[in-house]
Design an enzyme around this catalytic site. Structure first.
Site, short mmCIF file in Angstrom:
data_model
loop_
_atom_site.label_atom_id
_atom_site.label_comp_id
_atom_site.label_asym_id
_atom_site.label_seq_id
_atom_site.Cartn_x
_atom_site.Cartn_y
_atom_site.Cartn_z
CG HIS A 158 -1.95 -1.08 1.22
ND1 HIS A 158 -2.78 -1.34 0.16
CD2 HIS A 158 -2.26 -2.01 2.16
CE1 HIS A 158 -3.56 -2.39 0.44
NE2 HIS A 158 -3.25 -2.82 1.65
CG HIS A 195 -6.57 -5.29 1.89
ND1 HIS A 195 -5.98 -6.12 2.83
CD2 HIS A 195 -7.72 -4.85 2.43
CE1 HIS A 195 -6.77 -6.17 3.90
NE2 HIS A 195 -7.83 -5.42 3.69
ZN LIG Z 1 -4.06 -7.07 2.87
#
Ligand SMILES: [Zn+2]
Length: 342
Positions: A158, A195
């Site tokens: 991320h 994610h």
């Molecule tokens: Zn994750």
């Protein structure tokens, strides 16, 4: 096969976390390391400490002002009267079209996407050693090993070139891919974390030499919300070199493996010289995030399927949170991939 990890990676111990606005314990706990180490050892991997690789491989992708921020912000934060124990942003530029702020509070908002990545006095060293584990795994593969595993914690996918987010500070998978690029003309990154790998996508969005492919829970109602949708395909020279495969919530093994087949078609067409697997284990049915429903045998089948690509592969740990099966899921993936065969 070899796995890389340094003790310093365990020192980062974030406390704060907001989930739908409510304060909860931060799930990216140091204990994850113990479970993952046990999982790698069970798969027959030998754990080695990476060398100190300096700032070079990290600065190849992250901006100087961001790295300076990560290294010094905690010390600066402590000088603010009444400030929180960890660096947590409370103001963000709605668009990054304004000026770069001079203040610690302004810079925290500029360089931190959310409240899930608090910075303490240990964060910088932990994040650096985590990245160096990825560098060492990439160099091991460049030296001829068919694969290597980097136990990267804190995770990285991320993190953008100048923004931390979602427990991530330095983008370890991206760093591994960039190191591989010294030898490999084309590198593919396959992100199987629950994610979307938004930071990785962002870093390579305009580049045709690194293909980014991510399977994840549909961000329409799931983190990271603003990225991970199927129509994000890259830009400029990178147009067509990003593939997002969002899956409906609670999708299980069959749906995941089917999407993986689509990912493989794209990867084969790209004809990469090396592969980075951004290995999140949080797609597990029992993971605290509960977004998808992959089973422990499912991880084994995912590992087996990826091994069939036949590419030199750097496996980089991303998410996967505390549950009884966390270590078993890593063992299942690595064993499926071929961890016991060499
Ligand atoms: Zn994750």
């Amino acid at each position: 096969m070899k796995a890389f990890y340094a003790e310093e990676q365990k020192r980062h111990d974030p406390k704060a976390f907001l989930s739908s606005g409510a304060a909860k314990p931060n799930p990216e706990m140091p204990e994850r390391v113990e479970r993952l180490l046990a999982g790698a050892i069970s798969a027959g991997y030998a754990i080695e400490r990476p060398r100190n690789h300096g700032l070079g491989p990290v600065a190849a992708l992250h901006t100087p002002e961001y790295l300076d921020f990560l290294e010094h912000i905690f010390e600066r934060w402590q000088r603010i009267e009444g400030a929180s124990a960890e660096v947590i942003p409370n103001i963000h530029p709605i668009a990054r079209s304004g000026s770069y702020p001079a203040s610690a509070v302004g810079q925290a908002g500029y360089h931190m996407a959310d409240t899930a990545c608090p910075i303490s006095g240990e964060t910088w060293q932990s994040a650096l050693w985590s990245a160096w584990s990825a560098v060492e795994a990439a160099e091991t593969v460049m030296a001829g090993a068919p694969a290597a595993y980097a136990l990267c914690r804190p995770p990285g996918h991320h993190a953008f070139a100048d923004v931390a987010g979602g427990f991530c500070f330095i983008n370890n998978s991206a760093v591994a891919a960039q190191v591989l690029r010294k030898q490999a003309a084309r590198v593919a990154i396959l992100d199987v974390d629950l994610h979307h790998g938004n930071g990785t996508q962002g870093i390579f969005y305009a580049r045709p030499d690194v293909l980014t492919v991510s399977l994840h829970a549909d961000p329409v109602r799931f983190y990271p919300f603003f990225w991970g949708h199927a129509d994000e395909r890259g830009e400029g020279p990178g147009l067509g070199y990003n593939l997002n495969l969002p899956l409906p919530r609670k999708s299980a093994d069959a749906a995941f493996l089917e999407a993986l087949g689509v990912a493989f078609q794209r990867i084969r067409a790209f004809s990469p010289d090396a592969l980075v697997v951004a290995l999140g284990l949080d797609a597990f049915e029992g993971d605290p995030f509960g977004g998808l429903s992959v089973t422990t045998p499912g991880f084994s089948r995912i590992g087996e399927a990826i091994a069939k690509l036949g590419l030199p592969t750097v496996i980089v740990q991303e998410g996967g949170y505390l549950c009884d099966e966390l270590g078993d899921n890593l063992t299942a993936f690595l064993t499926g991939f071929g961890g016991k065969k060499s």
